[in-house]
Write an enzyme that holds these catalytic residues in place. Structure first.
Site, PDB file in Angstrom:
ATOM      1  N   GLN A  22       0.993  -1.224   0.055  1.00 18.44           N
ATOM      2  CA  GLN A  22      -0.132   0.015  -0.043  1.00 18.44           C
ATOM      3  C   GLN A  22       0.949   1.298  -0.069  1.00 18.44           C
ATOM      4  O   GLN A  22       0.429   2.472   0.010  1.00 18.44           O
ATOM      5  CB  GLN A  22      -0.902  -0.167   1.166  1.00 18.44           C
ATOM      6  CG  GLN A  22      -1.808  -1.128   1.087  1.00 18.44           C
ATOM      7  CD  GLN A  22      -2.789  -1.111   2.657  1.00 18.44           C
ATOM      8  OE1 GLN A  22      -3.233  -0.124   3.262  1.00 18.44           O
ATOM      9  NE2 GLN A  22      -3.121  -2.384   2.759  1.00 18.44           N
TER      10      GLN A  22
ATOM     11  N   TYR B 117      -9.440 -11.692  10.228  1.00 15.20           N
ATOM     12  CA  TYR B 117      -9.351 -12.541   9.066  1.00 15.20           C
ATOM     13  C   TYR B 117      -9.295 -13.765   9.368  1.00 15.20           C
ATOM     14  O   TYR B 117      -9.492 -14.763   8.544  1.00 15.20           O
ATOM     15  CB  TYR B 117      -8.230 -11.871   8.354  1.00 15.20           C
ATOM     16  CG  TYR B 117      -8.242 -10.471   7.554  1.00 15.20           C
ATOM     17  CD1 TYR B 117      -9.327 -10.302   6.692  1.00 15.20           C
ATOM     18  CD2 TYR B 117      -7.601  -9.598   7.955  1.00 15.20           C
ATOM     19  CE1 TYR B 117      -9.440  -8.994   6.162  1.00 15.20           C
ATOM     20  CE2 TYR B 117      -7.539  -8.284   7.381  1.00 15.20           C
ATOM     21  CZ  TYR B 117      -8.662  -7.997   6.730  1.00 15.20           C
ATOM     22  OH  TYR B 117      -8.755  -6.851   6.163  1.00 15.20           O
TER      23      TYR B 117
ATOM     24  N   HIS C  55      -1.519   0.058   5.790  1.00 14.97           N
ATOM     25  CA  HIS C  55      -2.135   1.147   6.663  1.00 14.97           C
ATOM     26  C   HIS C  55      -1.290   2.388   6.777  1.00 14.97           C
ATOM     27  O   HIS C  55      -1.355   2.815   8.012  1.00 14.97           O
ATOM     28  CB  HIS C  55      -2.606   0.253   7.897  1.00 14.97           C
ATOM     29  CG  HIS C  55      -3.472  -0.839   7.730  1.00 14.97           C
ATOM     30  ND1 HIS C  55      -4.224  -1.364   8.632  1.00 14.97           N
ATOM     31  CD2 HIS C  55      -4.234  -1.581   6.473  1.00 14.97           C
ATOM     32  CE1 HIS C  55      -4.938  -2.282   8.458  1.00 14.97           C
ATOM     33  NE2 HIS C  55      -4.596  -2.451   6.875  1.00 14.97           N
TER      34      HIS C  55
ATOM     35  N   GLU D 152     -16.026   1.637   8.260  1.00 11.09           N
ATOM     36  CA  GLU D 152     -16.749   2.791   9.385  1.00 11.09           C
ATOM     37  C   GLU D 152     -16.646   4.300   8.756  1.00 11.09           C
ATOM     38  O   GLU D 152     -15.626   4.385   8.017  1.00 11.09           O
ATOM     39  CB  GLU D 152     -15.930   2.874  10.760  1.00 11.09           C
ATOM     40  CG  GLU D 152     -16.222   1.581  11.244  1.00 11.09           C
ATOM     41  CD  GLU D 152     -15.328   1.754  12.792  1.00 11.09           C
ATOM     42  OE1 GLU D 152     -15.321   0.627  13.769  1.00 11.09           O
ATOM     43  OE2 GLU D 152     -14.806   2.759  13.144  1.00 11.09           O
TER      44      GLU D 152
ATOM     45  N   TYR E 202     -11.915   5.626  18.997  1.00 13.76           N
ATOM     46  CA  TYR E 202     -12.818   4.886  18.277  1.00 13.76           C
ATOM     47  C   TYR E 202     -12.666   3.451  18.395  1.00 13.76           C
ATOM     48  O   TYR E 202     -13.442   2.480  17.650  1.00 13.76           O
ATOM     49  CB  TYR E 202     -12.681   5.188  16.859  1.00 13.76           C
ATOM     50  CG  TYR E 202     -13.263   6.735  16.676  1.00 13.76           C
ATOM     51  CD1 TYR E 202     -14.627   7.044  16.284  1.00 13.76           C
ATOM     52  CD2 TYR E 202     -12.310   7.849  17.011  1.00 13.76           C
ATOM     53  CE1 TYR E 202     -15.158   8.159  16.341  1.00 13.76           C
ATOM     54  CE2 TYR E 202     -12.817   9.207  16.976  1.00 13.76           C
ATOM     55  CZ  TYR E 202     -14.299   9.431  16.633  1.00 13.76           C
ATOM     56  OH  TYR E 202     -14.744  10.489  16.785  1.00 13.76           O
TER      57      TYR E 202
END
Length: 389
Positions: A101, A283, A169, A262, A272
């Site tokens: 990513q 997973y 991430h 979300e 959160y």
């Protein structure tokens, strides 16, 4: 007042199939089952404008209407809507840690761009050994002509702390407050989970900075100093959208694990809950408690299970789609669709889903109120959406 809406099945857009897993496909996000979408009826016409290689973010330049598009491999492209030509920022770009990513990320123009010419970029930067971290840099855009530009004096003003040996991430989305006084940055948990509950680092957080990158005065943990002084909210996972609504409220959209994407109203000092609570499961199938089991954690406004795997989102404020003003439009990766969300105060609900033909990485509103979306991966199309006549 109800805060969470579970989207357990798709009822609003027949012909679209999506499955209960997150972050699938090309972009390096976690492996999951594939999904497909079939073309249905659209409230807009779609015009193909250009093609880009692994686009990740886009932003319209104030004053000119040029569209700047980042490509994950490290290039910053310039698209001129008036003639359909494409150019490149030829020098001054950072070296990015490309892979998974990681790569070139978000782009934002300074609130005073018309005079300062300052531009902000985020990217995954190499660190010691195999470590990587997200960073944000600020420089000055200088253009020889409409399609040939460079960035001068690009300096890193913010760093994800600590660097981690992971290619996932990073998050690194940016949003300026409507008054232009503050820069908000999303910082993902880097697939490490527990640091999102640890205020001694800035992983799994939203940070609030001054435009020069220093922690903003009045942040909820400012008295603790160091990296903690940056933090605005925490307990986040992988936040790939960060935007202010027309009333000046900050929202994020983030990926859950296997389920539990979300949409959150981002409040100062709020936790959160990741990885303690989630609307999904790990997973490997291990359960994660739901938000309603731990009321000390801020619940999402919408919790999608099965997931949508959001790319980014925007609040519509234009005139071409007057019925959509104040609504959010989300670029769906896994769903291969634009997801349409309406708001009533802090409550949100999905009201429609517009199936497309490819995974969508970003969505933006143009100066004339048209919507622009760009796909995900090599050879991705830039599309312009306008109302049907």
């Amino acid at each position: 007042m109800k805060k969470t809406t579970q989207i357990a099945a798709l009822l609003l857009a027949p012909g679209v199939l999506f499955l209960a897993s997150c972050n699938t496909g090309y972009s390096g996000e976690s492996t999951a089952q594939s999904t497909k979408a079939e073309t249905g009826s659209f409230p807009f016409d779609i015009t193909e404008m250009a093609t880009f290689d692994e686009p990740w973010a886009m932003a319209f330049e104030p004053g000119t209407g040029r569209l700047f598009i980042t490509e994950k491999g490290g290039a910053l492209k310039i698209y001129q809507p008036s003639n359909g030509k494409t150019g490149t920022v030829t020098s001054g770009m950072p070296a990015v840690a490309y892979g998974g990513q990681g790569g070139l990320g978000d782009i934002a123009f300074a609130p005073d761009y018309m005079t300062s010419r300052e531009i902000y970029l985020s990217w995954a930067a190499p660190d010691e050994g195999t470590k990587r971290r997200a960073v944000v840099g600020r420089g000055r855009l200088v253009c020889e002509d409409s399609l040939t530009c460079s960035i001068e004096g690009l300096d890193i003003i913010w760093r994800q702390d600590p660097a981690i040996s992971s290619n996932g991430h990073f998050s690194h989305r940016m949003a300026f407050s409507p008054d232009g006084q503050y820069l908000f940055i999303s910082s993902g948990d880097r697939q490490q989970r527990e640091p999102a509950q640890d205020l001694s680092n800035n992983l799994g957080t939203v940070v609030r900075l001054l435009p020069d990158g220093t922690p903003a005065p009045g942040n909820p943990f400012a008295d603790q100093g160091g990296v903690t002084a940056q933090i605005w909210s925490y307990g986040h996972r992988n936040l790939l959208g960060l935007a202010f609504d027309p009333d000046g409220n900050l929202w994020d959209i983030e990926h859950g694990p296997a389920g539990g994407d979300e949409l959150n109203r981002v409040r100062p000092g709020a936790n959160y809950g990741w990885p303690v609570v989630s609307g999904g499961q790990h997973y490997n199938g291990n359960p994660i408690p739901d938000h309603d089991t731990r009321p000390e954690f801020a619940p999402p406004a919408i919790n999608w299970t099965p997931v949508i795997a959001p790319g980014d989102f925007t609040f519509y404020t234009g005139s071409l789609f007057p019925d959509w003003r104040g609504d959010a439009l989300i670029a769906g990766l896994k769903t291969i669709a634009i997801i349409h969300v309406a708001f009533e105060g802090d409550d949100a609900r999905e009201i429609a889903r517009y199936p497309m033909k490819a995974r969508l990485r970003d969505i933006a509103q143009g100066p004339d109120g048209a919507l622009w979306v760009v796909g995900d991966g090599p050879g991705s199309k830039l599309l312009k959406l306008t109302p049907k006549p």
